[in-house]
Write an enzyme that holds these catalytic residues in place. Sequence first.
Site, PDB file in Angstrom:
ATOM      1  N   SER A  63       0.827  -1.200   0.000  1.00  0.00           N
ATOM      2  CA  SER A  63       0.000   0.000   0.000  1.00  0.00           C
ATOM      3  C   SER A  63       0.873   1.267   0.000  1.00  0.00           C
ATOM      4  O   SER A  63       0.513   2.273  -0.628  1.00  0.00           O
ATOM      5  CB  SER A  63      -0.926  -0.125   1.200  1.00  0.00           C
ATOM      6  OG  SER A  63      -1.425   1.053   1.591  1.00  0.00           O
ATOM      7  N   ARG A  70       0.968   6.334  -7.108  1.00  0.00           N
ATOM      8  CA  ARG A  70      -0.174   7.175  -7.507  1.00  0.00           C
ATOM      9  C   ARG A  70       0.176   8.649  -7.452  1.00  0.00           C
ATOM     10  O   ARG A  70      -0.299   9.445  -8.235  1.00  0.00           O
ATOM     11  CB  ARG A  70      -1.385   6.908  -6.605  1.00  0.00           C
ATOM     12  CG  ARG A  70      -2.177   5.666  -6.983  1.00  0.00           C
ATOM     13  CD  ARG A  70      -3.556   5.678  -6.357  1.00  0.00           C
ATOM     14  NE  ARG A  70      -3.513   5.769  -4.901  1.00  0.00           N
ATOM     15  CZ  ARG A  70      -3.248   4.755  -4.085  1.00  0.00           C
ATOM     16  NH1 ARG A  70      -2.997   3.570  -4.585  1.00  0.00           N
ATOM     17  NH2 ARG A  70      -3.228   4.917  -2.780  1.00  0.00           N
ATOM     18  N   ASP A  86       0.299   9.191   6.330  1.00  0.00           N
ATOM     19  CA  ASP A  86      -0.748   8.270   6.798  1.00  0.00           C
ATOM     20  C   ASP A  86      -0.257   6.823   6.842  1.00  0.00           C
ATOM     21  O   ASP A  86      -1.040   5.890   6.689  1.00  0.00           O
ATOM     22  CB  ASP A  86      -2.004   8.391   5.915  1.00  0.00           C
ATOM     23  CG  ASP A  86      -1.744   7.949   4.478  1.00  0.00           C
ATOM     24  OD1 ASP A  86      -0.567   7.831   4.086  1.00  0.00           O
ATOM     25  OD2 ASP A  86      -2.729   7.699   3.752  1.00  0.00           O
ATOM     26  N   ARG A  91      -8.330   5.271  13.992  1.00  0.00           N
ATOM     27  CA  ARG A  91      -9.693   5.806  13.840  1.00  0.00           C
ATOM     28  C   ARG A  91     -10.380   5.696  15.199  1.00  0.00           C
ATOM     29  O   ARG A  91     -10.377   4.622  15.815  1.00  0.00           O
ATOM     30  CB  ARG A  91     -10.440   5.006  12.785  1.00  0.00           C
ATOM     31  CG  ARG A  91     -11.773   5.601  12.440  1.00  0.00           C
ATOM     32  CD  ARG A  91     -12.342   4.978  11.189  1.00  0.00           C
ATOM     33  NE  ARG A  91     -11.590   5.334   9.995  1.00  0.00           N
ATOM     34  CZ  ARG A  91     -11.522   4.588   8.891  1.00  0.00           C
ATOM     35  NH1 ARG A  91     -12.135   3.422   8.838  1.00  0.00           N
ATOM     36  NH2 ARG A  91     -10.823   4.995   7.850  1.00  0.00           N
ATOM     37  N   GLU A 153      -1.856   9.585  11.633  1.00  0.00           N
ATOM     38  CA  GLU A 153      -3.120  10.179  11.177  1.00  0.00           C
ATOM     39  C   GLU A 153      -4.240   9.687  12.089  1.00  0.00           C
ATOM     40  O   GLU A 153      -4.429   8.484  12.239  1.00  0.00           O
ATOM     41  CB  GLU A 153      -3.426   9.768   9.729  1.00  0.00           C
ATOM     42  CG  GLU A 153      -4.699  10.423   9.213  1.00  0.00           C
ATOM     43  CD  GLU A 153      -5.110   9.920   7.836  1.00  0.00           C
ATOM     44  OE1 GLU A 153      -4.766  10.580   6.842  1.00  0.00           O
ATOM     45  OE2 GLU A 153      -5.760   8.858   7.769  1.00  0.00           O
ATOM     46  N   ALA A 165     -19.480   6.862   6.392  1.00  0.00           N
ATOM     47  CA  ALA A 165     -18.195   6.702   5.686  1.00  0.00           C
ATOM     48  C   ALA A 165     -17.987   5.243   5.259  1.00  0.00           C
ATOM     49  O   ALA A 165     -17.496   4.974   4.163  1.00  0.00           O
ATOM     50  CB  ALA A 165     -17.045   7.173   6.582  1.00  0.00           C
ATOM     51  N   HIS A 169     -17.832   4.120   1.406  1.00  0.00           N
ATOM     52  CA  HIS A 169     -16.644   3.415   0.924  1.00  0.00           C
ATOM     53  C   HIS A 169     -17.058   2.121   0.227  1.00  0.00           C
ATOM     54  O   HIS A 169     -16.587   1.790  -0.856  1.00  0.00           O
ATOM     55  CB  HIS A 169     -15.714   3.143   2.112  1.00  0.00           C
ATOM     56  CG  HIS A 169     -14.381   2.606   1.715  1.00  0.00           C
ATOM     57  ND1 HIS A 169     -14.084   1.269   1.782  1.00  0.00           N
ATOM     58  CD2 HIS A 169     -13.277   3.217   1.226  1.00  0.00           C
ATOM     59  CE1 HIS A 169     -12.844   1.082   1.354  1.00  0.00           C
ATOM     60  NE2 HIS A 169     -12.334   2.241   1.007  1.00  0.00           N
TER      61      HIS A 169
HETATM   62  P1  0O2 Z   1      -7.566   4.775   3.358  1.00  0.00           P
HETATM   63  O1  0O2 Z   1      -7.519   3.508   2.610  1.00  0.00           O
HETATM   64  O2  0O2 Z   1      -8.732   4.890   4.308  1.00  0.00           O
HETATM   65  O3  0O2 Z   1      -6.253   5.172   4.008  1.00  0.00           O
HETATM   66  P2  0O2 Z   1      -4.150  11.959   1.415  1.00  0.00           P
HETATM   67  O4  0O2 Z   1      -5.295  11.371   0.598  1.00  0.00           O
HETATM   68  O5  0O2 Z   1      -3.980  11.254   2.760  1.00  0.00           O
HETATM   69  O6  0O2 Z   1      -2.886  12.058   0.638  1.00  0.00           O
HETATM   70  P3  0O2 Z   1      -5.764  14.254   2.065  1.00  0.00           P
HETATM   71  O7  0O2 Z   1      -6.560  14.517   0.829  1.00  0.00           O
HETATM   72  O8  0O2 Z   1      -5.328  15.450   2.855  1.00  0.00           O
HETATM   73  O9  0O2 Z   1      -4.457  13.451   1.740  1.00  0.00           O
HETATM   74  O10 0O2 Z   1      -6.585  13.296   2.965  1.00  0.00           O
HETATM   75  P4  0O2 Z   1      -7.874  13.542   3.848  1.00  0.00           P
HETATM   76  O11 0O2 Z   1      -8.912  14.364   3.170  1.00  0.00           O
HETATM   77  O12 0O2 Z   1      -7.434  14.005   5.215  1.00  0.00           O
HETATM   78  O13 0O2 Z   1      -8.416  12.053   3.897  1.00  0.00           O
HETATM   79  C1  0O2 Z   1      -7.619  11.004   4.298  1.00  0.00           C
HETATM   80  C2  0O2 Z   1      -8.452   9.792   4.671  1.00  0.00           C
HETATM   81  O14 0O2 Z   1      -9.749  10.168   5.172  1.00  0.00           O
HETATM   82  C3  0O2 Z   1      -8.763   8.847   3.524  1.00  0.00           C
HETATM   83  O15 0O2 Z   1      -7.676   7.997   3.363  1.00  0.00           O
HETATM   84  C4  0O2 Z   1     -10.012   8.124   4.044  1.00  0.00           C
HETATM   85  O16 0O2 Z   1      -9.678   7.159   5.023  1.00  0.00           O
HETATM   86  C5  0O2 Z   1     -10.734   9.253   4.738  1.00  0.00           C
HETATM   87  N1  0O2 Z   1     -11.630   9.943   3.793  1.00  0.00           N
HETATM   88  C6  0O2 Z   1     -11.443  11.168   3.247  1.00  0.00           C
HETATM   89  N2  0O2 Z   1     -12.452  11.483   2.425  1.00  0.00           N
HETATM   90  C7  0O2 Z   1     -13.317  10.449   2.459  1.00  0.00           C
HETATM   91  C8  0O2 Z   1     -14.581  10.194   1.808  1.00  0.00           C
HETATM   92  O17 0O2 Z   1     -15.089  10.989   1.045  1.00  0.00           O
HETATM   93  N3  0O2 Z   1     -15.170   8.988   2.081  1.00  0.00           N
HETATM   94  C9  0O2 Z   1     -14.636   8.070   2.937  1.00  0.00           C
HETATM   95  N4  0O2 Z   1     -15.307   6.929   3.144  1.00  0.00           N
HETATM   96  N5  0O2 Z   1     -13.444   8.281   3.538  1.00  0.00           N
HETATM   97  C10 0O2 Z   1     -12.801   9.451   3.318  1.00  0.00           C
HETATM   98  P5  0O2 Z   1      -7.378   7.279   1.980  1.00  0.00           P
HETATM   99  O18 0O2 Z   1      -5.911   7.273   1.779  1.00  0.00           O
HETATM  100  O19 0O2 Z   1      -8.216   7.878   0.887  1.00  0.00           O
HETATM  101  O20 0O2 Z   1      -7.891   5.839   2.198  1.00  0.00           O
END
Ligand code: 0O2
Length: 213
Positions: A63, A70, A86, A91, A153, A165, A169
């Site tokens: 990951s 990406r 992260d 959580r 995080e 959420a 997802h």
């Molecule tokens: P995973 O698999 O959960 O780790 P980043 O994406 O971390 O480079 P950004 O945009 O600042 O940077 O992140 P943000 O907005 O703080 O969001 C980080 C995480 O929040 C996501 O991690 C999700 O876990 C959660 N999250 C944010 N937006 C959404 C949403 O619209 N729906 C859901 N279900 N979860 C959300 P990852 O890495 O996307 O996924």
Amino acid sequence: METGINVSSIASDLREYEDFIQPYEDAVSIVQVWLETLDKDFQRRHKHNPIHSMQSRIKTLNSIVGKLDRKGIPVSFEAAKDYLTDIAGIRVICFYVQDVYTIVNILKKQMDIIMIKEKDYIEEPKKNGYRSYHLVLGVTVYHAEGKQYYPVEIQIRTLAMDFWASMEHQLCYKAVRDDKTLLSKELKECSLLLEEIEGRMERFYDPEAEREG
Ligand code: 0O2
């Protein structure tokens, strides 16, 4: 026998991953202890546990590589350390919105932390309806050679926010579908409904009454 797989190289990558990941695991453990202590202390003082449950996760090697790829960043452990905040995640699920802010405020007062990122998606939800409070804290980890900050995080949200959420997802992740517009509209409406429902239920929560009881 020639298998085409370089076993010693895989073993050395795995060893390197274990060395790389250890301080992130330590940082997560430190934050978990803070949160458990906070929850117990709150229960003792106010007869209420703000934390319903917690989950922690450390990104796998796959990951980490996927996320660097990406982002178009050449893959290395140094790059992961410099660009990913992260790798270690926790959580925290709460009962009430006010519990979320209680936890945020106490976490911000901990010694030996730096604030790396803070996003209040409760005050300002994402366009799709996502609500949650995100913190990335730099947590001091002490080694034999000294101390260093490692990012953790922390996503803090209520049961209702977590329900939304998780469902979003499940419904949207990697899904190829032709009803995306309708789904987005429904999800947004569900988010607003859940916000209203949790607000109505929270009105019956009186921290003063719990203290007396
Ligand atoms: P995973 O698999 O959960 O780790 P980043 O994406 O971390 O480079 P950004 O945009 O600042 O940077 O992140 P943000 O907005 O703080 O969001 C980080 C995480 O929040 C996501 O991690 C999700 O876990 C959660 N999250 C944010 N937006 C959404 C949403 O619209 N729906 C859901 N279900 N979860 C959300 P990852 O890495 O996307 O996924």
